[in-house]
Design a protein around this motif. Structure first.
Motif, PDB file in Angstrom:
ATOM      1  N   LYS A   1      -3.425-106.924  30.176  1.00  0.00           N
ATOM      2  CA  LYS A   1      -3.424-106.997  31.718  1.00  0.00           C
ATOM      3  C   LYS A   1      -1.996-106.351  32.034  1.00  0.00           C
ATOM      4  CE  LYS A   1      -3.301-111.499  33.861  1.00  0.00           C
ATOM      5  NZ  LYS A   1      -4.131-112.474  34.373  1.00  0.00           N
TER       6      LYS A   1
ATOM      7  N   TYR B   1       0.409-109.975  38.746  1.00  0.00           N
ATOM      8  CA  TYR B   1       0.247-108.751  38.113  1.00  0.00           C
ATOM      9  C   TYR B   1      -0.554-107.688  38.925  1.00  0.00           C
ATOM     10  CZ  TYR B   1       0.232-110.721  33.257  1.00  0.00           C
ATOM     11  OH  TYR B   1       0.962-111.391  32.167  1.00  0.00           O
ATOM     12  N   SER B   2       0.047-106.487  38.824  1.00  0.00           N
ATOM     13  CA  SER B   2      -0.309-105.358  40.043  1.00  0.00           C
ATOM     14  C   SER B   2      -1.861-104.937  39.904  1.00  0.00           C
ATOM     15  CB  SER B   2       0.538-104.186  39.743  1.00  0.00           C
ATOM     16  OG  SER B   2       1.711-104.384  39.914  1.00  0.00           O
ATOM     17  N   LYS B   3      -2.367-105.473  38.636  1.00  0.00           N
ATOM     18  CA  LYS B   3      -3.907-104.939  38.354  1.00  0.00           C
ATOM     19  C   LYS B   3      -4.568-106.381  37.950  1.00  0.00           C
ATOM     20  CE  LYS B   3      -5.818-100.657  38.565  1.00  0.00           C
ATOM     21  NZ  LYS B   3      -5.233 -99.590  38.038  1.00  0.00           N
ATOM     22  N   GLY B   4      -4.106-107.672  38.639  1.00  0.00           N
ATOM     23  CA  GLY B   4      -4.706-108.813  38.106  1.00  0.00           C
ATOM     24  C   GLY B   4      -5.662-109.080  39.087  1.00  0.00           C
TER      25      GLY B   4
ATOM     26  N   PRO C   1       4.912-104.600  35.669  1.00  0.00           N
ATOM     27  CA  PRO C   1       3.623-104.665  35.977  1.00  0.00           C
ATOM     28  C   PRO C   1       3.446-105.816  37.112  1.00  0.00           C
ATOM     29  CG  PRO C   1       4.083-105.609  33.967  1.00  0.00           C
ATOM     30  CD  PRO C   1       5.281-104.870  34.397  1.00  0.00           C
TER      31      PRO C   1
ATOM     32  N   ARG D   1      -2.180-102.531  32.013  1.00  0.00           N
ATOM     33  CA  ARG D   1      -2.792-101.961  32.890  1.00  0.00           C
ATOM     34  C   ARG D   1      -2.208-102.147  34.499  1.00  0.00           C
ATOM     35  NH1 ARG D   1      -8.179-104.571  30.286  1.00  0.00           N
ATOM     36  NH2 ARG D   1      -8.707-102.899  28.912  1.00  0.00           N
ATOM     37  N   SER D   2      -1.453-103.029  34.477  1.00  0.00           N
ATOM     38  CA  SER D   2      -0.735-103.420  35.612  1.00  0.00           C
ATOM     39  C   SER D   2       0.376-102.325  35.887  1.00  0.00           C
ATOM     40  CB  SER D   2      -0.127-104.670  35.725  1.00  0.00           C
ATOM     41  OG  SER D   2      -1.449-105.631  35.845  1.00  0.00           O
TER      42      SER D   2
ATOM     43  N   ARG E   1       1.208 -99.044  38.722  1.00  0.00           N
ATOM     44  CA  ARG E   1       0.343 -99.146  40.132  1.00  0.00           C
ATOM     45  C   ARG E   1       1.222 -99.173  41.276  1.00  0.00           C
ATOM     46  NH1 ARG E   1      -4.866-102.900  41.569  1.00  0.00           N
ATOM     47  NH2 ARG E   1      -5.802-101.498  43.259  1.00  0.00           N
TER      48      ARG E   1
ATOM     49  N   ASP F   1       1.403-116.483  36.600  1.00  0.00           N
ATOM     50  CA  ASP F   1       0.721-115.548  37.679  1.00  0.00           C
ATOM     51  C   ASP F   1      -0.283-116.320  38.113  1.00  0.00           C
ATOM     52  OD1 ASP F   1      -0.530-115.188  35.154  1.00  0.00           O
ATOM     53  OD2 ASP F   1      -2.217-114.281  36.155  1.00  0.00           O
TER      54      ASP F   1
END
Lengths: 328, 533, 286
Positions: free
Chosen positions: B270, B146-149, B282, B273-274, B277, B477
């Motif tokens: 998640k 996840y890009s914002k994980g 995501p 938010r991802s 980015r 993930d």
């Protein structure tokens, strides 16, 4: 056995930075004095280009230094016409570097467009590429949008190409107000209505209405779309409203806005748009509904209650005028 | 080499899977002496990525491990490590092409035929595929980031991201049972705006659910009724039907109708938010395979002084009279440590919890027109478990140009072959089709089916200073593993930072001669590099 | 030069102009004037309309226009007008509506508006009007509150405010107010104290300042004052500077802050000074 890493502390880093700043200031003052004295004695040479370049990459907003470079280029054109190309490519590289340092520097952008005027052949592909890169970093940079308009004009790029560019930007992010603005400039020039030059032809208007509806349904809080929709629908004067196709467009838009209002009962933008549509379609007949909406607007968006109050009284006033003209 | 292993050390790690490698790098980073051993001859344990040839070697190696029994001293006893040979099981490899073309094998070139309609077409033979062995990167446990994980955050904050490269997953699909086809999932706000598959009202509803879920924590009063039910009830309450419901369940929440509301909301948050980015979806995919990630952490550990020993069998863990682990017996050498971490699948006290059914296919054509990394989330059909498909093109460094590597992942019910048969039959063809080129399904060139066991260990059964870390699971993930690694680290070193930022080069002061350090680092790089090759 | 104007105006609004070095500043301006009449940012720097206006504004604050050759300035400004009515910033040819404002404000302060072609100048500014009623740098440029202020100010000085779509523009301007009470310069941007000036002065000129929430704006401006130095920054907790300090104070004055002198919304100078010069820019009312 192993080389272990040790990290500098913040205090050590700050001390180094403070020293660098003081050093820079001294260098700046020395450089400026030298530049001005060389200019006074007419030494517009490679050295002055080098020195001004160094200061400008640190601070691209000193217009006098750009002027000195312009004078140097003009002198080169006279004394060494065969070397002008080298000098010009040097200027393009410097302005690009300065734009990277400060993408909002009026001076760097202007110097670049001035340079383009000094040569007979410009590599426009390169200029468009620079704009693309810059708008990639900040899609709202109005300096870059303005520069793009300058090179569109210079390169005689078609308006259709620019419309497509704007469409692609909107597909990427429909909150790009700069791109909606660009459309509002381009569309009436490419697709003017046969009856009224200030509005769009019927087919294009329908397409734009659909595009904007997709935007407002996806995000009804995005103001770009609402400003654009207001222009799209209400730009025509009263006369054009007699035109039945426009009236039916307004009725369609009212219907979809009311659908959206049902889904988003607290959204101020859709309330205001329903208000304005009712006002255009039949202000007198819809007065009660309009005034109710205005009361709701004052509640959901108290920051602008002054505006909504004015709008209400303006509509009442309009209706009174209509009543008088109808009775007479 | 044997004499170089420091003993006692602060942390001994057994197994180079992801969780173990993260803990090792975090400990090295704060100056703890780490010794990291693995009985295998490659990094990554059950997370590893292999070329064609290495895959064959490893599947062979796994079958032939022997158990060792060790004499122990009076005051201590040992837990014997029966090097677990059965983590990857039910392995079935199958080729769908012949190897008759002698000419092509001689000149080692792809044979390109002109077909009737004039389109250039590549025909592959078995030996041609194997000639390209090193261009294939097959993951045992392919996973996305996840890009914002948690994984991306830790890679960035630690600076470890510079050891690997990533590509954004280009699109996500779900399956439309009404029209029997793949349905692109609009991920971002821009996708929803541009979508031609759903109505404007549906766009509004989809956006509304997404933003509601993102704001879940800040506006709890909105959700009081929803919290009681499952995700399906929540969608019912908001009148979400049709395609939007599919998008949300299969791809955004990665859930089922019956998933509980909170879990679904967490996944949605998640996901949302991802987005944006790094791209329009995501997710990120690790170039050269997920097996790169454990190696990245190992490399970081090595840079900060961790000692690495592959092909070292750990025979037993030694427990002292106080009930604490004191060290391990590793190839007849007694290595002492303050803390020991062992991967679940090697830990004799761990038990098999469940399993994953996997298939890896090599095909000749993309399922969709998107020529990148594609994620397809198939909903549970006919009561079966949902299946996840990951299709990787040559641009992700998974295979040579013109071929595709397809990973299929689902929870194990029977065997990999049985669990995935229906899905494979639906999307792929085992024989070359004579139908219209544009219509026919991708043809399978080679397939590998296997199951991976998932283990479970209970901390209260272990000595306090002995930790056991989970291997790959069926989640898409890495984030649970990052969290578990952090928890293990925090439990060992409660007052220390977990993988703080690696200093900028200009802020590094080298102690001792600079040359020595550079050499040390380059040797370590080489070591990791060699194994990877 | 701009820095001096910002600081002096701020001081004058607070009634502290006397604390500044009047003679030194006037001498500095004299040193910055060039043979062609234009004034530069500093000694040795080239003349430009931006600095010429600032210098004239400073001299008006000090009631010292006789200290320099004003006729030369008029000539300088006049020569920068193009055939289409637009103005260049200096001899190198950059065109911008900011320079249209600089030119007419400068000439109005010198009482010499007659020196240029007003009709052409107005036509050019109107050609920069956009779909939203706002104005940009040049024809085709996106609306920006700073640019709106320049164009509205220019039309006010020249008495052509009836050409503005005041309702559209007013709505666009009042939508610059964000939930924090602060104002941004364009849609979807962050608030900044300087827009409390550009937006509110524009609204005041077109008679629609009641369309935004003045109390909320006041709270935002006050939050941008730095407790240590007293200066104002662009947003709360940032570094203060003279530019934002002037526009923070000017904004407060427009909102009716009684401890400050009343400011003129067109010239951004104390109303006393404008009245003394007998200048009456046009204002709209509802």
């Amino acid at each position: 056995m192993h080389g272990r890493l040790k990290v500098r502390t913040t205090a050590e880093q700050q001390e180094i930075k403070a020293k660098e700043r003081a050093k820079k200031l001294v260098m700046y003052k020395t450089a400026m004095n030298l530049i001005f004295s060389k200019r006074k004695s007419g030494e517009l040479d490679d050295e002055i280009l080098k020195m001004t370049g160094q200061v400008l990459t640190e601070n691209p907003d000193i217009s006098t230094l750009w002027n000195i470079r312009k004078e140097t280029i003009l002198k080169t054109k006279e004394t060494m016409p065969d070397r002008v190309d080298d000098y010009v490519s040097n200027e393009l590289a410097l302005t690009e570097q300065c734009i990277r340092v400060n993408p909002k520097s009026y001076n760097s952008w202007f110097h670049r467009s001035w340079i383009l005027d000094q040569v007979s052949i410009v590599d426009f592909k390169n200029e468009f590429l620079l704009c693309d890169k810059c708008l990639e970093l900040d899609e709202r940079n109005f300096h870059c949008w303005d520069y793009r308009r300058i090179i569109v004009q210079k390169s005689k790029t078609s308006l259709e190409n620019e419309l497509e560019f704007s469409t692609n930007k909107i597909k990427k992010n429909f909150s790009n107000y700069s791109s909606w603005h660009y459309r509002s400039e381009l569309l009436p020039r490419i697709y003017p209505s046969s009856s009224d030059q200030s509005i769009l032809d019927d087919q294009k208007l329908a397409e734009e209405c659909n595009l904007i509806q997709n935007a407002i349904f996806t995000d009804p809080n995005d103001q770009s779309a609402w400003f654009y929709q207001r222009w799209l629908l209400f730009n025509s004067d009263e006369k054009s409203l007699k035109n039945s196709s426009l009236l039916s467009t307004l009725n369609n838009e009212l219907e979809s806005c009311q659908q959206l209002h049902d889904l988003e009962p607290d959204n101020k933008w859709v309330k205001l748009q329903v208000c304005e549509l009712l006002r255009r379609i039949n202000g007198l007949g819809n007065e009660t509904e309009i005034l109710q909406l205005i009361q709701q607007l004052i509640k959901v968006d108290p920051l602008r209650q002054g505006y909504y109050t004015y709008l209400g009284s303006k509509i009442v006033e309009e209706n009174q005028k209509k009543k008088i003209s109808e009775s007479s | 080499m044997t004499d170089d292993i420091p003993s006692p050390c602060d942390l001994l790690v057994i197994g180079t899977g992801l969780t173990e490698s993260i803990v090792a790098s975090a400990a090295s980073r704060i100056g703890k002496q780490v010794v990291h051993v693995d009985h295998r001859d490659f990094y990554g344990s059950n997370w590893a990525t292999f070329s064609f040839n290495n895959l064959h070697n490893v599947l062979g190696v796994n079958k032939g491990l022997t158990e060792c029994i060790e004499e122990t001293k009076k005051e201590t006893y040992s837990i014997h490590i029966g090097l677990n040979s059965n983590t990857v099981l039910n392995v079935v490899e199958k080729w769908f092409i012949s190897d008759e073309d002698v000419e092509a094998t001689i000149d080692n070139q792809l044979r390109i035929e002109e077909t009737n309609n004039g389109i250039l077409k590549q025909t592959w033979t078995k030996s041609e595929v194997l000639k390209h062995s090193r261009k294939f990167n097959f993951d045992l446990s392919p996973k996305l980031l996840y890009s914002k994980g948690e994984m991306v955050e830790v890679l960035i904050s630690s600076g470890i991201c510079r050891y690997a490269e990533f590509k954004n997953v280009s699109s996500i699909y779900t399956y439309d049972n009404v029209e029997s086809g793949l349905l692109p999932v609009p991920c971002s706000r821009a996708d929803i705006f541009n979508s031609k598959d759903i109505t404007m009202i549906e766009k509004r509803l989809l956006m509304k659910i997404l933003s509601m879920c993102v704001e879940y924590e800040t506006k709890p009063e909105k959700f009081q009724e929803d919290e009681m039910g499952n995700f399906g009830n929540f969608l019912d309450a908001h009148k979400i039907q049709g395609k939007v419901r599919k998008y949300l369940i299969d791809s955004v929440a990665m859930a089922k109708e019956s998933t509980n509301f909170q879990d679904a909301v967490k996944n949605i948050q998640k996901f949302v938010r991802s987005i944006g980015r790094y791209g329009n979806t995501p997710f990120l995919w690790t170039l050269y395979g997920s097996g790169e990630l454990p190696q990245c952490f190992c490399r970081c550990s090595a840079v900060f002084g961790g000692v690495y020993c592959l092909k070292r069998s750990t025979r037993s863990i030694i427990i002292g009279s106080d009930g604490q682990a004191t060290g391990i017996m590793c190839d007849n050498q007694n290595l002492k440590a303050k803390f020991i971490l062992i991967e679940d699948s090697l830990n004799p006290l761990a038990t098999i919890k469940s399993g994953i059914s996997r298939a890896i296919l090599v095909t000749n054509k993309a399922l969709t027109s998107n020529d990148q990394a594609v994620l397809i989330n198939l909903p549970s059909l006919n009561g079966k478990e949902p299946v996840r498909i990951l299709e990787l093109s040559a641009s992700t460094m998974a295979c040579p140009q013109g071929l595709y590597v397809v990973h299929l992942i689902t929870r194990q019910v029977t065997t990999a072959i049985e669990d995935l048969r229906e899905v494979i039959d639906t999307f792929f063809s085992a024989v070359e089709s004579n139908e219209n080129e544009a219509l026919h399904k991708p043809q399978i060139i080679w397939s590998l089916h296997f199951n991976i066991n998932e283990y479970e260990s209970y901390a209260d059964m272990l000595p306090l200073n002995l930790y056991s870390s989970p291997g790959p699971n069926s989640s898409m993930d890495f984030d649970n593993h990052v969290i578990q690694a952090r928890n293990i680290f925090k439990s060992m070193f409660p007052d220390e930072d977990f993988l703080p930022r690696v200093p900028d080069p200009e802020d590094v002061i080298l102690e001792g001669s600079a040359e020595e350090v550079v050499l040390q680092e380059s040797l370590e790089n080489q070591e990791v590099h060699n194994v990877h090759e | 030069m701009n820095g001096i104007y910002w600081s002096l105006t701020a001081m004058d609004l607070m009634g502290k102009l006397g604390e500044m070095d009047r003679d030194g500043i006037i001498l500095f301006i004299k040193q910055c004037q060039h043979e062609n009449g234009g004034i530069g940012a500093s000694v040795d720097h080239d003349p430009h309309l931006l600095y010429t206006l600032s210098a004239v504004q400073i001299l008006c604050l000090y009631d010292a226009l006789d200290a320099i050759d004003c006729e030369k300035i008029v000539n300088y400004v006049k020569k920068l007008q193009n055939d289409d009515g637009s103005f260049c910033g200096d001899q190198w040819g950059e065109v911008d509506t900011r320079f249209s404002m600089c030119a007419v404000a400068c000439l109005a302060l010198l009482g010499r508006l007659d020196a240029i072609n007003i009709d052409n100048a107005v036509n050019f500014v109107i050609s920069c009007m956009n779909f939203d009623g706002g104005f940009g740098c040049r024809p085709g440029s996106e609306s920006h509150s700073g640019q709106v202020y320049c164009c509205v100010g220019m039309l006010s000085i020249t008495g052509h405010l009836h050409l503005i779509k005041a309702d559209s523009l007013g709505w666009w301007l009042c939508e610059r107010q964000l939930p924090s009470g602060g104002l941004n310069g364009r849609p979807e941007k962050l608030p900044d104290v300087c827009y409390s000036w550009w937006v509110v002065a524009s609204l005041r000129i077109i008679g629609r300042v009641d369309w935004l929430d003045k109390n909320q704006l006041r709270k935002f401006i006050m939050a941008c004052q730095d407790v240590e130095t007293g200066g104002f920054s662009d947003r709360p907790n940032d570094m203060p500077d003279p530019f934002h300090t002037l526009f923070g104070l000017a904004g407060l004055s427009l909102l009716g802050e009684s401890s400050l002198k009343t400011i003129n919304p067109v010239f951004c100078m104390p109303q006393q000074v404008i009245s003394r010069l007998k200048i009456q820019p046009q204002m709209l009312s509802l």
